[in-house]
Design an enzyme around this catalytic site. Structure first.
Site, PDB file in Angstrom:
ATOM      1  N   ARG A 221       0.811  -1.216   0.000  1.00 27.25           N
ATOM      2  CA  ARG A 221       0.000   0.000   0.000  1.00 27.25           C
ATOM      3  C   ARG A 221       0.845   1.266   0.000  1.00 27.25           C
ATOM      4  NH1 ARG A 221      -2.173  -4.022   2.362  1.00 27.25           N
ATOM      5  NH2 ARG A 221      -4.403  -4.466   2.363  1.00 27.25           N
ATOM      6  N   THR A 222       1.789   1.350   0.920  1.00 29.30           N
ATOM      7  CA  THR A 222       2.535   2.602   1.082  1.00 29.30           C
ATOM      8  C   THR A 222       3.382   2.904  -0.143  1.00 29.30           C
ATOM      9  OG1 THR A 222       2.588   2.257   3.479  1.00 29.30           O
ATOM     10  CG2 THR A 222       4.130   3.865   2.560  1.00 29.30           C
TER      11      THR A 222
ATOM     12  N   LYS B  10      25.026  -6.053  -0.163  1.00 26.13           N
ATOM     13  CA  LYS B  10      26.432  -6.412  -0.328  1.00 26.13           C
ATOM     14  C   LYS B  10      27.293  -5.834   0.798  1.00 26.13           C
ATOM     15  CE  LYS B  10      25.745  -6.250  -5.332  1.00 26.13           C
ATOM     16  NZ  LYS B  10      26.098  -5.537  -6.588  1.00 26.13           N
TER      17      LYS B  10
ATOM     18  N   ARG C  78      11.368   3.720   4.024  1.00 23.87           N
ATOM     19  CA  ARG C  78      10.850   2.805   5.049  1.00 23.87           C
ATOM     20  C   ARG C  78      12.010   1.950   5.532  1.00 23.87           C
ATOM     21  NH1 ARG C  78       5.401  -0.778   5.004  1.00 23.87           N
ATOM     22  NH2 ARG C  78       4.655   1.304   5.541  1.00 23.87           N
TER      23      ARG C  78
ATOM     24  N   HIS D  19       4.743   6.444  11.590  1.00 26.21           N
ATOM     25  CA  HIS D  19       4.300   6.283  10.203  1.00 26.21           C
ATOM     26  C   HIS D  19       3.380   7.468   9.918  1.00 26.21           C
ATOM     27  CE1 HIS D  19       3.259   4.711   6.429  1.00 26.21           C
ATOM     28  NE2 HIS D  19       2.831   3.504   6.742  1.00 26.21           N
TER      29      HIS D  19
END
Length: 329
Positions: free
Chosen positions: A68-69, A96, A118, A146
């Protein structure tokens, strides 16, 4: 917010970044909601595109999976005319061994205009924001905040009920691990709502009452007289150890069903930030109830809110750059 995150750009929201709801004023929040309202109408029309971000680059940097985000940020940026890059961490140099700060410096050298980040660690987005020259939006950091989720939740409520002031809102479920709960607590308190938290003792943070909330360990007592019932997902990926005996027992005591919902007001709205675990946090029939559930509306409001945030931060960034250019002349 630190003074370094503020600019002299015009408008209600004058910060360079959007890293959290904590510390924002009511006028700042309302200015973002008001701008979002206009984008709801735009997104429902036939012509959904604007050119406000033409020539701008938005990078979605997601260290955690999201549907969704990330999708709504991508859609929001494209509808404003921006170039969008989705960075898959699974295939990036981070896998890496590259550090977060190395990544920040690499991206900064590419001169993006907005980074949407995020990250699984609380505070990581703040750290990254201190190392780049562009605007940064927190798409969720650990169990911290959030902010755009809280804004879209507020927009959903405001469009349905007209205001948040004076409403009684119950946030139910995994409070301990929920960044959504924290951002919503800050926003709801700032805009004059009353907040109740309902959770088993194992999923209720210690001393959370200091945030200006009431706490309950019984669903029926906590839901009594509530205008909004906001359910949260059990975040098993953040749990180390046993927090609930079983999902079946959790649903019995803390899952929302018709019987427990009767304690709330007859017209109480049902919300969930998604993704839902049907039959664990919420009964399927309630989740799909077109009269009570606003879960689908939350998804729709998400695009509008993220368009408003992108427009606002871009305007602030352009104003800051103009001031720097004038200072150098």
């Amino acid at each position: 917010m630190t003074s370094a995150q503020r600019t002299a750009a015009p408008g209600g929201y004058r910060h360079r970044h959007l890293l959290g709801i904590e510390g924002l004023t009511a006028p700042e929040i309302i200015s973002l909601l008001d701008l979002s309202d206009g984008y709801v109408d735009l997104n429902r029309g036939s012509d959904k595109k604007k050119d406000l971000l033409v020539g701008r680059t938005v990078i979605n940097l997601f260290f955690e999976n999201s549907t969704r985000t990330r999708t709504s940020f991508e859609l929001a940026a494209k509808r404003l005319g921006a170039d969008v890059i989705n960075m898959s961490v699974a295939w990036s140099s981070i896998k890496k061994g590259e550090t977060l700060l190395d990544t920040a410096m690499t991206l900064n050298a590419m001169h993006p205009d907005v980074l949407v980040v995020r990250h699984p660690d609380s505070g990581a987005v703040q750290l990254l924001a201190e190392k780049v020259n562009c605007a940064v939006i927190n798409g969720g950091d650990g169990s911290h905040e959030h902010p755009t989720q809280a804004l879209l939740d507020a927009l959903t409520i405001r469009r349905r009920l007209g205001t948040l002031e004076g409403l009684l809102v119950a946030i139910c479920g995994d409070i301990t691990h929920s960044r959504v709960a924290r951002s919503n607590i800050h926003l709801l308190n700032t805009l004059g709502a009353r907040v109740r938290l309902i959770a088993p003792p194992t999923l209720m943070p210690g001393k959370v009452e200091r945030m200006g909330v009431e706490t309950f360990h019984d669903m029926r007592k906590g839901l009594k007289g509530c205008d909004i019932v906001m359910m949260l997902r059990l975040q098993t990926e953040r749990m180390q150890g046993s927090y609930v005996p079983s999902t079946r027992e959790y649903y019995h005591f803390f899952g929302l069903n018709q019987d427990k919902l009767q304690a709330a007001k007859p017209n109480a709205l049902i919300m969930h930030p998604g993704p839902m675990n049907r039959g664990v946090e919420i009964d399927s029939d309630l989740a799909d109830d077109i009269n009570r559930s606003v879960i689908r509306e939350q998804v729709e409001m998400g695009v509008a809110v993220r368009m408003a945030c992108l427009e606002t931060l871009n305007s602030n960034l352009m104003a800051a750059r103009l001031m720097q250019e004038q200072a150098c002349q």
